[in-house]
Design a protein around this motif. Structure first.
Motif, mmCIF file in Angstrom:
data_model
loop_
_atom_site.group_PDB
_atom_site.id
_atom_site.type_symbol
_atom_site.label_atom_id
_atom_site.label_comp_id
_atom_site.label_asym_id
_atom_site.label_seq_id
_atom_site.Cartn_x
_atom_site.Cartn_y
_atom_site.Cartn_z
ATOM 1 N N ALA A 295 1.198 -1.154 0.139
ATOM 2 C CA ALA A 295 -0.054 0.578 0.049
ATOM 3 C C ALA A 295 0.985 1.646 -0.081
ATOM 4 C CB ALA A 295 -1.497 0.422 1.040
ATOM 5 N N GLY A 296 1.949 0.830 0.597
ATOM 6 C CA GLY A 296 2.463 2.398 1.156
ATOM 7 C C GLY A 296 3.830 2.559 0.550
ATOM 8 N N LEU A 356 0.114 15.325 -6.192
ATOM 9 C CA LEU A 356 -0.867 13.644 -6.032
ATOM 10 C C LEU A 356 -2.159 14.511 -6.312
ATOM 11 C CD1 LEU A 356 -1.129 10.905 -4.532
ATOM 12 C CD2 LEU A 356 -1.111 11.932 -2.956
ATOM 13 N N GLY A 432 -6.876 11.659 -4.214
ATOM 14 C CA GLY A 432 -5.768 10.629 -4.554
ATOM 15 C C GLY A 432 -5.490 9.652 -3.303
ATOM 16 N N GLY A 439 -10.621 5.248 2.293
ATOM 17 C CA GLY A 439 -9.699 6.115 2.218
ATOM 18 C C GLY A 439 -8.493 6.113 3.207
ATOM 19 N N GLY A 442 -2.931 5.093 5.718
ATOM 20 C CA GLY A 442 -1.417 5.816 5.614
ATOM 21 C C GLY A 442 -0.808 7.143 5.540
HETATM 22 C C1 HEM Z 1 1.943 9.152 -1.117
HETATM 23 C C2 HEM Z 1 1.562 8.097 -0.764
HETATM 24 C C3 HEM Z 1 0.068 6.852 -0.917
HETATM 25 C C4 HEM Z 1 -1.180 7.738 -1.371
HETATM 26 C C5 HEM Z 1 -1.032 8.328 -2.355
HETATM 27 C C6 HEM Z 1 -1.956 6.023 -0.869
HETATM 28 C C7 HEM Z 1 -3.199 5.926 -1.981
HETATM 29 C C8 HEM Z 1 -4.037 5.424 -1.305
HETATM 30 C C9 HEM Z 1 -5.835 5.081 -2.021
HETATM 31 C C10 HEM Z 1 -6.128 5.802 -3.311
HETATM 32 C C11 HEM Z 1 -6.272 4.254 -1.433
HETATM 33 C C12 HEM Z 1 -8.390 4.006 -1.545
HETATM 34 C C13 HEM Z 1 -8.309 2.172 -2.389
HETATM 35 C C14 HEM Z 1 -9.753 2.472 -2.586
HETATM 36 O O1 HEM Z 1 -10.353 2.863 -2.921
HETATM 37 O O2 HEM Z 1 -9.658 1.380 -3.203
HETATM 38 C C15 HEM Z 1 -5.525 3.995 -0.385
HETATM 39 C C16 HEM Z 1 -6.292 3.266 0.821
HETATM 40 C C17 HEM Z 1 -5.106 2.614 2.051
HETATM 41 N N1 HEM Z 1 -3.324 2.420 1.882
HETATM 42 FE FE1 HEM Z 1 -2.791 4.544 0.982
HETATM 43 N N2 HEM Z 1 -1.970 5.397 -0.281
HETATM 44 C C18 HEM Z 1 -0.053 5.859 0.117
HETATM 45 C C19 HEM Z 1 0.013 5.877 0.718
HETATM 46 C C20 HEM Z 1 0.100 4.998 2.663
HETATM 47 C C21 HEM Z 1 0.962 4.335 3.317
HETATM 48 C C22 HEM Z 1 1.872 4.893 3.701
HETATM 49 C C23 HEM Z 1 0.077 3.179 4.218
HETATM 50 C C24 HEM Z 1 0.471 2.430 5.001
HETATM 51 C C25 HEM Z 1 1.446 2.836 5.516
HETATM 52 C C26 HEM Z 1 -0.788 3.247 3.559
HETATM 53 C C27 HEM Z 1 -2.107 2.119 3.385
HETATM 54 C C28 HEM Z 1 -3.659 2.496 3.240
HETATM 55 C C29 HEM Z 1 -4.629 1.512 3.724
HETATM 56 C C30 HEM Z 1 -4.213 0.159 5.069
HETATM 57 C C31 HEM Z 1 -5.866 1.524 2.573
HETATM 58 C C32 HEM Z 1 -6.757 0.609 2.951
HETATM 59 C C33 HEM Z 1 -8.027 1.079 3.215
HETATM 60 C C34 HEM Z 1 -9.317 0.462 3.011
HETATM 61 O O3 HEM Z 1 -9.565 -0.023 2.575
HETATM 62 O O4 HEM Z 1 -10.275 0.354 4.317
HETATM 63 N N3 HEM Z 1 -1.150 3.767 2.732
HETATM 64 N N4 HEM Z 1 -4.249 4.527 -0.417
#
Ligand code: HEM
Length: 495
Positions: A295-296, A356, A432, A439, A442
């Motif tokens: 994810a990250g 972003l 984004g 949402g 992370g």
């Molecule tokens: C610039 C960096 C990042 C972007 C652009 C980003 C973007 C996104 C997006 C668009 C989603 C939604 C996916 C969906 O609706 O289908 C998401 C979900 C998620 N992201 Fe990020 N992410 C980033 C960094 C991170 C980091 C660093 C972590 C963890 C350390 C993380 C953990 C998660 C998790 C656990 C979800 C799932 C949430 C859920 O489904 O309830 N993300 N991310």
């Protein structure tokens, strides 16, 4: 009794009963009219299929951005593209996005559309479990990434970045994303996978992560178990990682050591309403770590890179104010980089958000409609999207709609600052990080990490682009910039 007969019958009733009866009749009639009018005006979204039977497929192969822009031009914010036996419905822009982001998992499901991740994340976690279990597992992620925990991760961001850039020469030329990707995996291994992996097994684990990563190809989305070499390597790497993490977890439990990392948090997590309230097991913990890494990792390294390219190409307007902001904070706090100091970086924050907006790494978000739902476009057209459709929202496309952001193709970070605040005009304008029920958990972690990296870079180097501004690689699963070299020159920021 017919309608006239019913009204005559009503007139013969005593006065109070007559009024009650008449009101009931009126309400029932209104309801009937409403249902009838819904049937008359609510229709399925228009179908965009330039050539019958194969049109959708041809367009899809040509690239999703092209498909969306042609479909949008021809049909508007909502349209359905038939693809083989599937129906894909696109919801483009904030007016039609509320249901996508707000609906619960029984209405809009992630499982079917994201289950291609199962061979990578592993069995028994995230998209391999029903949504009740998944909801609990997401609670573990949410708790591990909450603000209080972030305070303990930031010192690792700082020490990793300082050590990494300390190894750069007086000056040199680097391919920026390759460098930042390396730094972010170092940081991730420290904050997620823990001290043991970072200090003793970094090379081994990152090589295995590389094989996992290379096993997630665009074709894997449709055919995750296709017998190809990339998938075989992925499966071998996944097995190896299970063995490594099982040993790490057992050793940590045996030693009774307590560390400040996500691994510790996942080890201590317990289910509340499912699995009889048992603790997480080793296989699940490994899956959570891999899912968090996926994810990250690319999302953050890509966003850090675009942030740099935009600053370097907007030196006077944006890099200079970002440097001034660093100077001001250094005057107030010395060299310190803590959550409090990073949270004061409003200019850098706006620059990252704007990078972003223009280049979100996740260009399409998917769900499967488990129930039919209605949408109303900005022009007031109403459609019912039938259940069974695969639904797409697109940060990359929607962020560039002129009605949503002013001069949407321009780099203008102040659109996120007062007085403009264009993202606050309508919910789901900036997506984004996704939005609503699923949402990004992370996002704060990501902002803190990217701000730490760029603070260390701006405080210690000058930068110049060597190559032209890179193009986004829209055919990748996670979309980033093509290769682009930058020149760095070491200098200390004077305050
Ligand atoms: C610039 C960096 C990042 C972007 C652009 C980003 C973007 C996104 C997006 C668009 C989603 C939604 C996916 C969906 O609706 O289908 C998401 C979900 C998620 N992201 Fe990020 N992410 C980033 C960094 C991170 C980091 C660093 C972590 C963890 C350390 C993380 C953990 C998660 C998790 C656990 C979800 C799932 C949430 C859920 O489904 O309830 N993300 N991310």
């Amino acid at each position: 009794m017919d309608f006239i007969g019913l009204s005559e019958g009503l007139q013969q009733l005593p006065a109070p009963l007559f009024y009650v009866g008449a009101t009931v009749l009126l309400l029932v009639s209104l309801l009937i009219l409403r249902v009838a009018s819904n049937h008359m005006t609510f229709k399925a979204p228009p179908v965009y299929e330039p050539i019958p039977f194969v049109g959708g497929l041809i367009k899809f192969v040509q690239g999703p951005m092209r498909l969306m822009s042609d479909g949008y031009r021809s049909k508007g914010e909502v349209f359905t593209v038939p693809l083989a036996h599937k129906k894909m419905t696109f919801l483009l822009g904030p007016h039609v996005s509320a249901h996508f982001f707000k609906a619960n998992d029984d209405e809009m499901s992630q499982q079917e559309v994201y289950e291609f991740n199962v061979p990578t994340f592993g069995k028994g976690v995230v998209f391999d479990v029903d949504h009740k279990v998944r909801a609990e597992q997401f609670q573990f992620f949410a708790a591990a990434l909450k603000t209080a925990k972030l305070h303990t991760y930031v010192p690792y961001f700082v020490s990793e970045a300082t050590e990494f850039f300390g190894k750069w020469d007086q000056q040199g030329v680097v391919e920026l994303q390759t460098e930042l990707s390396h730094l972010i995996i170092l940081t991730a291994s420290r904050t997620l996978m823990g001290r043991e992996v970072r200090e003793n097994m970094f090379r081994q684990v990152t090589d295995l992560y590389h094989d996992l990563d290379m096993g997630m190809l665009p074709i894997s989305v449709m055919f995750p178990y296709l017998p190809i070499e990339a998938h075989r390597k992925r499966d071998r790497a996944r097995e190896e990682l299970s063995k490594i993490f099982a040993k790490v977890i057992q050793a940590r439990k045996a030693s009774g050591a307590q560390e400040n990392d996500l691994l510790q948090h996942f080890i201590e997590s317990r289910y509340r309403t499912v699995y009889n309230g048992r603790m997480t097991n080793e296989e699940e913990i490994t899956g959570f770590l891999i899912a968090t890494l996926f994810a990250g990792q690319h999302t953050s390294s890509i966003t850090s890179s675009w942030t740099g390219y935009f600053m370097m190409t907007h030196k006077e307007k944006w890099m200079k104010p970002a440097i001034e902001e660093q100077k001001r904070l250094m005057r107030e706090h010395g060299e310190e980089l803590s959550v409090e100091v990073l949270n004061k970086m409003e200019v850098l924050h706006a620059i990252i958000t704007e990078a972003l907006r223009l280049f979100p790494p996740l260009i399409m978000l998917l769900r499967k409609a488990k129930t039919s739902f209605s949408v109303t476009t900005s022009k007031g057209q109403q459609y019912v999207v039938p259940k069974g459709h695969i639904i797409f929202a697109s940060p990359a496309f929607s962020h560039r709609l002129a009605g949503v952001f002013e001069r949407p193709d321009e780099f203008e970070p102040d659109r996120f600052q007062a007085p403009r605040e264009e993202d606050k005009r309508r919910p789901f304008s900036f997506i984004g990080f996704g939005a609503g029920r699923h949402g990004c958990m992370g996002s704060n972690f990501a902002y803190l990490q990217i701000k730490t990296i760029w603070s260390v870079m701006l405080r210690n180097f000058d930068f110049e682009m060597v190559d032209p501004f890179p193009q986004a690689q829209y055919n990748s699963l996670v979309v980033g910039p093509g290769p682009c070299r930058v020149k760095y020159m070491r200098r200390k920021l004077k305050v």
